[in-house]
Scaffold this active site. Structure first.
Site, PDB file in Angstrom:
ATOM      1  N   SER A   1     -12.036   4.044   4.726  1.00 14.13           N
ATOM      2  CA  SER A   1     -11.913   2.593   4.833  1.00 14.13           C
ATOM      3  C   SER A   1     -12.965   2.062   5.826  1.00 14.13           C
ATOM      4  CB  SER A   1     -10.489   2.225   5.243  1.00 14.13           C
ATOM      5  OG  SER A   1     -10.264   0.844   5.072  1.00 14.13           O
TER       6      SER A   1
ATOM      7  N   ARG B  86      -0.269  -8.827   9.073  1.00 15.45           N
ATOM      8  CA  ARG B  86      -0.078  -7.414   8.768  1.00 15.45           C
ATOM      9  C   ARG B  86       0.650  -7.226   7.437  1.00 15.45           C
ATOM     10  NH1 ARG B  86      -2.068  -2.341   9.502  1.00 15.45           N
ATOM     11  NH2 ARG B  86      -0.418  -0.789   9.598  1.00 15.45           N
TER      12      ARG B  86
ATOM     13  N   ASP C  80      -6.825   2.691  -5.768  1.00 11.30           N
ATOM     14  CA  ASP C  80      -7.255   1.891  -4.618  1.00 11.30           C
ATOM     15  C   ASP C  80      -7.902   0.610  -5.133  1.00 11.30           C
ATOM     16  OD1 ASP C  80      -8.407   0.780  -2.357  1.00 11.30           O
ATOM     17  OD2 ASP C  80      -9.452   2.611  -1.748  1.00 11.30           O
TER      18      ASP C  80
ATOM     19  N   HIS D  61      -4.959   2.345  -1.583  1.00  7.88           N
ATOM     20  CA  HIS D  61      -5.994   2.508  -0.570  1.00  7.88           C
ATOM     21  C   HIS D  61      -5.604   3.506   0.511  1.00  7.88           C
ATOM     22  CE1 HIS D  61      -9.362   1.470   1.957  1.00  7.88           C
ATOM     23  NE2 HIS D  61      -8.565   1.116   2.944  1.00  7.88           N
ATOM     24  N   ASP D  62      -4.356   3.495   0.917  1.00 10.77           N
ATOM     25  CA  ASP D  62      -3.909   4.378   1.998  1.00 10.77           C
ATOM     26  C   ASP D  62      -3.889   5.848   1.616  1.00 10.77           C
ATOM     27  OD1 ASP D  62      -3.724   2.725   4.136  1.00 10.77           O
ATOM     28  OD2 ASP D  62      -1.544   2.483   4.085  1.00 10.77           O
TER      29      ASP D  62
END
Lengths: 399, 399
Positions: A167, A237, A333, A366-367
C-alpha cells in the site's frame, strides 16, 4: 462505553500522545545543522525519525532490508506495539524463520515522516516549543523516503539489500527505487501503484473533511485546546476501512447478520454486525492515531505520482535501473487494483528492468497483504532467496 | 462562498424546509381515521403523500405507470424542481415521445415516506404540532410501497400498468411486485437488487455517523434548535457520491487534474478537481435535503431484504407471479453489481415468472440509470411496448 473502558482509552491516548516526541523506540535526531529538505521547497530542522530494527547487521553491511509501513502503520512491525500492546503488524512476514527471516536479514522499519509515533509530524513539538499542528509543511512520499535515506546513512548502511512494503509502503518502495536506484538491490511492492487514483483521492478527501468538520479539531490546534476530534476521525476511519476490504469479504464475514439481537430493532443503533464492526474500527483507531497525522499522511499519498516529473512516462523513471523488482497484487483489491500494478510492470519492462509480477487470488481485498495468505509468503521468501543468490550473499547457498 | 451565494443558499434551504408540510405538489392527505400501518408495528396518522402526475389517465384507468425514486430523489421526475429550479431527474426517460411516453401513459411519481418533499417524514409536523425528528418510527421499503398503494387507491386506480425505478426505486418495484402481484402488470427494476449488501450498509452507516457526529444535528432536534448539521450531511453525501460513480469514470472525468492551478499547493485546499467536485456535491446537497430524512431513507434501504420473510428463498416471493419483469444492470455499477440483478433474475426464473434481463455496458457506475445511455431508453421503450401489446392496450398497435 463503561467507565473502565473510558479510563483505558484515555490512558492509551495519553501514552500515544507521549510517543510523538519521546517514542518507545530508538530515535535518530538531526540537529539544526542537518535539516530535512522537502519537495515543497521548505525544510524541517531539527527533526527526528523513530525506528525499530530486528536481526543483526552483518560485517559488510549487506543484509539490511528496509520495511515501509502503510498509512496508519508504524515502526513496530515485528514486535509488540507499545501503545496498543498488540503484536507487530507484519509478524507473519518478518521474524525468525519467517519469509523475511531475521536470522538472516537486518530489518529496519521507521515511522514515516508526518506520523505520530516518534518521527517528526504534526503532533511533534516544533523548534519554537509549540506543537506543530498545521504549521508543519505538507509532506510527500518523496520526503518520507528522503528522511529514511538519512536514517540509513546515519546507520552506516550504503546500500539496502531490499526495500519492502505494501500500500503506501509500496509507494515508498517505488520512490526508493526511483530516487536512489544504486542503493536498492531489490524492491518488493505489494498492493500498491505508482500514483494515487482519482477514486482514492476522493476517499481520502472525505476522510479529511470528516476530521475538519469536527469542531473539536479546532483548526488543527486540538492538542493545545485539550480536545480531540474523535468523532470526525472515527468517521474517516470507517469510510477508509470499507475500502480496505472487498465486497465479497464483507459479505462472507458479516452478510446481513444482526448484532446480538434476534430481529431488527427499527432504530439507528447498530442492528447489523457490519455496523457494529465499523463503529469499533472507528473508535479504537482514534486512540492510537493522531488526527492531523491522518491529514498529512493521506495528503502525501494523494500527491504521489511517480511519473509526473517525467511527463507522465513511468518507464523513464526506471530507465537503466539495476534493481530487481517483485510486484504483487491481489485479485479483489479495488483500492489498488491489479491494473495499477500492471502499469508499474509495463513501465519496468519498457525500461528493461528485472521484474517478476504475481497477481494473487484473494477475496479479502486491499488488506490481503497484511493477512495470512500463504502464497504471498512463498513469493516474498522465494524472491529474496533468489536475489540473495544473485547478490552472492554468504547464507544464500543454504536455501 | 460569497454573500450572494450564501443568501441564495439560505433562501433555497427555507424554500425546501417549507416543502415538508406544504409542498409545491398535489398532496393526498389521510386523516386520523386512515392511519398508515408500518412494518415496525407502529402506525402514522394523520399522514400525507406528495406526488406529481404527467399525461392523462385513460377512461378504463389502464395506462398508469408509477415511477419510484431513489434515495435523494423526489416526485419531480419530469418537471422542474421547485426548490432547486432544475429540470426533473429523469426527463430523458419520461415525457412526450420519451421511452415512458406521457402522450400514452399516465405517470405518477410520489415522494417516498420518510422523505422531505411533502410526504410525511422526520421534517414533517406531527400530530402534537411538533416536528417529528427522530420521534417518527423507523420506516421500511415495504412502508413506502404501502403508502404508495394507498395513494394509488385514492386516485381510483386498481391495477398499475407498470412500476418503474432504479436503485432504491428498483427496490420499491420489487416490493410492489411481491406485495401486490395482482396490481402490477409490468415491473422495470434498474441498478438494484432484492436486498442491501453488507458493503452498502457499511457506506450508509458511515453517512449516518457523519450526520450524527455533527453537533449541529442536536440529537435530531436541529429544526427546533434553529441549526443544521450541514458539515456532517455534506461528508455523508461526499462518501455516498463516490459509490455512485465508477473508478473508471472518476479517472476519465478528473484523473489527477488540478483545480484552477498549475501545480500542487502543498496544502489542504482542494488541489485536485475531484476534491473540488466532491466538496461541491456535498455543499449543494445540504441545501436540498433534510439530514434526518437521510437517516430514515438510508435505514429503509439497509433493512430491505425481500427474501428474509421467506427463509431466504427469493423465488418463493415471486411464486405464481403473473407480472412481466424487466431487470437492468450496468457493468461498472459496483454499488448494485450485476450479480445482485442476476440473483433476482434467477429467483424469477425459478418462480416461473416472465423476465427479461439486460446488463448494459457502461463505464459510468451506479448512476448510469440516470444518465444519457441510449441503450437503456431503447430497452425500457421496447419492454413497455411489448407489455402494452400483451395487455391489449388500444394505442399498442401504433408501434
Amino acid at each position: 462505553m463503561s467507565a473502565t473502558d473510558a479510563a483505558e482509552t484515555d490512558a492509551q491516548e495519553r501514552l500515544r500522545r507521549g510517543q510523538a516526541d519521546h517514542p518507545a523506540s530508538p530515535v535518530m535526531r538531526f540537529g539544526p545543522d542537518r535539516p530535512l529538505p522537502l519537495d515543497s521547497g521548505a525544510a524541517i530542522a531539527p527533526w527526528q525519525i523513530a525506528y525499530q530494527t530486528y536481526g543483526r547487521l552483518n560485517a559488510d553491511r549487506s543484509n539490511a532490508i528496509l520495511v515501509c509501513h502503510a498509512l496508519t502503520g508504524d515502526q513496530h512491525v515485528a514486535s509488540d506495539n507499545p501503545v496498543t500492546g498488540k503484536p507487530g503488524w507484519w509478524t507473519m512476514m518478518i521474524g525468525p524463520g519467517r519469509p523475511i527471516d531475521t536470522d538472516r536479514w537486518f530489518v529496519i522499519c521507521a515511522n514515516v515522516l508526518g506520523g505520530c509515533m516518534g518521527t517528526t509530524g504534526p503532533a511533534s513539538t516544533g523548534p519554537d516549543g509549540r506543537i506543530y499542528g498545521l504549521d508543519l509543511p505538507v509532506l510527500t512520499i518523496g520526503d518520507m523516503v528522503r528522511a529514511q535515506a538519512m536514517l540509513v546513512d546515519a546507520l552506516g548502511i550504503g546500500r539496502l539489500f531490499a526495500v519492502v512494503g505494501g500500500s503506501m509502503g509500496g509507494m515508498q518502495v517505488l520512490q526508493w527505487a526511483a530516487a536512489y536506484p544504486d542503493r536498492v538491490f531489490a524492491a518488493v511492492c505489494m498492493a500498491s501503484g505508482a500514483r494515487h487514483s482519482s477514486q482514492n483521492i476522493a476517499f481520502h478527501e472525505v476522510g479529511r473533511q470528516a476530521v475538519m468538520a469536527d469542531p473539536d479539531w479546532c483548526g488543527g490546534r486540538y492538542l493545545d485546546a485539550g480536545t480531540s476530534p474523535k468523532k470526525g476521525l472515527a468517521v474517516a476511519r470507517m469510510a477508509a476501512h470499507i475500502t480496505y476490504m472487498s465486497g465479497q469479504s464483507l459479505h462472507a464475514k458479516f452478510g446481513r447478520n444482526l448484532q446480538d439481537r434476534e430481529r431488527l430493532t427499527f432504530g439507528f443503533d447498530a442492528d447489523f454486525q457490519i455496523e457494529s464492526y465499523l463503529r469499533h474500527q472507528g473508535m479504537t483507531f482514534v486512540d492510537r492515531f493522531d488526527a492531523n497525522s491522518y491529514l498529512y499522511v493521506t495528503r502525501a499519498m494523494d500527491y504521489f505520482d511517480l511519473a509526473a516529473a517525467r511527463d507522465g512516462a513511468l518507464s523513464k523513471v526506471f530507465q537503466g535501473s539495476r534493481t530487481r523488482f517483485c510486484i504483487v497484487s491481489f485479485t479483489s483489491d479495488w483500492l489498488f487494483p491489479t491494473s495499477e500494478s500492471r502499469a508499474v510492470v509495463h513501465a519496468l519492462n519498457a525500461a528493461g528492468a528485472s521484474v517478476s509480477f504475481v497477481e494473487i487470488e484473494s477475496d479479502r481485498g486491499h488488506d490481503s497483504f497484511l493477512l495470512d495468505i500463504p502464497e504471498q509468503f512463498r513469493i516474498v521468501r522465494g524472491f529474496l532467496t533468489g536475489a540473495a543468490r544473485a547478490a552472492g550473499l554468504a547464507f544464500a547457498g543454504r536455501d
